[in-house]
Design an enzyme around this catalytic site. Structure first.
Site, PDB file in Angstrom:
ATOM      1  N   SER A 113       3.217  14.807  -6.180  1.00 32.53           N
ATOM      2  CA  SER A 113       4.031  13.740  -5.606  1.00 32.53           C
ATOM      3  C   SER A 113       4.192  12.650  -6.660  1.00 32.53           C
ATOM      4  O   SER A 113       3.402  12.571  -7.609  1.00 32.53           O
ATOM      5  CB  SER A 113       3.318  13.155  -4.377  1.00 32.53           C
ATOM      6  OG  SER A 113       3.895  11.933  -3.956  1.00 32.53           O
ATOM      7  N   TYR A 120      -4.203   9.145   0.013  1.00 36.71           N
ATOM      8  CA  TYR A 120      -3.267  10.222  -0.350  1.00 36.71           C
ATOM      9  C   TYR A 120      -3.009  10.225  -1.850  1.00 36.71           C
ATOM     10  O   TYR A 120      -3.076  11.270  -2.507  1.00 36.71           O
ATOM     11  CB  TYR A 120      -1.961  10.037   0.419  1.00 36.71           C
ATOM     12  CG  TYR A 120      -0.874  11.007   0.035  1.00 36.71           C
ATOM     13  CD1 TYR A 120      -0.884  12.317   0.507  1.00 36.71           C
ATOM     14  CD2 TYR A 120       0.173  10.624  -0.796  1.00 36.71           C
ATOM     15  CE1 TYR A 120       0.113  13.217   0.159  1.00 36.71           C
ATOM     16  CE2 TYR A 120       1.177  11.512  -1.151  1.00 36.71           C
ATOM     17  CZ  TYR A 120       1.145  12.803  -0.673  1.00 36.71           C
ATOM     18  OH  TYR A 120       2.135  13.689  -1.022  1.00 36.71           O
TER      19      TYR A 120
END
Length: 286
Positions: free
Chosen positions: A138, A151
């Site tokens: 990501s 995260y």
């Protein structure tokens, strides 16, 4: 002989779309997922289009299911040419708000699952002196963001894991590593993140709440003024993964959109695809 690709997290989103794109491109796809009850849509497409996809149960948080899936593929076909570590889950909640179980869960799903799947596949690739491992990370693996620290921490770990393996396993055993870094994706990933991490519809509480509201308001304002789309479809991201898999010399890392590229520019401008740094490390240390 067609190449075999093992993809994790294929019930929806990027993994689902990647399964279809790779199969349409002539690969034999082993589409894995934690819950086979969610395989209905994929099974229907496989049947209607006669695609070379086999669905296998695999929960990235349970090493027994990983080993079982890998052993089954090796027993059937004798090889795994490409591993795509796609399974993951969003998580947006302050560190103080998160429980111990949630912290362990977000780390297992987004980081340790990638580690254990790679650990299971790597001996077979090393023995054959060939293979590709593509880790879907990501922009949050390069840039820490508010209310996403847990995260982002897990995705940062995947980036370091990928870079470390590429520095010595890659050149010595002809195994190529790439981290694919999407920005926002319009898939069930976002809905899952909201369902899993919000508390009464909120991602923050107490003194953090006004900070969160300010952050969200600023984000919405920037999105409304931007002429570059933030969100991609799962199919658009899957297309980048397929492109990487087909390149003779794939990058160490790649962003999947113009927005993602611009968002990470300060971190990546000296070495956009990461290849220069990892080659330097390999040549200086080995």
């Amino acid at each position: 002989m067609s190449k075999n690709v093992l993809i994790t997290g294929t019930s929806t989103g990027v993994g689902y779309e990647a399964s279809l794109l790779f199969a349409q491109a002539g690969y034999k796809v082993y589409a894995t997922m934690r819950n086979l009850d969610k395989a209905k849509n994929l099974r229907e497409v496989i049947k209607s289009s006669n695609l070379p996809i086999e669905i296998i149960e695999l929960d990235v948080t349970k090493t027994a299911t990983i080993e079982h899936a890998v052993n089954k593929i090796i027993a059937q076909d004798g090889k795994i040419d490409i591993l795509i570590n796609n399974a993951g889950a969003g998580f947006a909640k302050t560190l103080e708000q998160a429980t111990e179980d949630e912290i362990r869960w977000v780390t297992e799903v987004n980081y340790l699952g990638t580690v254990f799947c790679t650990q299971a596949v790597l001996p077979h690739m090393r023995e054959s002196k060939s293979g590709r491992i593509i880790n879907v990370t990501s922009v949050g693996g390069l840039v820490g963001q508010p209310f996403n620290e847990l995260y982002c921490g897990a995705k940062f770990a995947v980036e370091g894991f990928t870079e470390g393996l590429a520095s010595y396993v890659g050149p010595n055993f002809n195994i190529q590593f790439t981290a694919v870094e999407p920005g926002g994706i319009r898939t069930e990933f976002m809905n899952s993140a909201i369902d899993k991490t919000s508390v009464n519809g909120q991602f923050a509480e107490g003194e953090y709440q006004p900070i969160f509201e300010k952050y969200m308001a600023g984000t919405q304002e920037r999105l409304s003024k931007s002429d570059i789309p933030l969100y991609q479809t799962g199919k658009e991201v899957a297309a980048v993964i397929l492109e990487v898999a087909q390149q003779e010399n794939p990058p160490l890392r790649i962003r999947t959109s113009t927005w993602a590229e611009q968002f990470c520019a300060l971190k990546t401008q000296a070495d956009p695809d990461g290849t220069k740094l990892v080659n330097t490390i390999a040549s200086n240390l080995l």
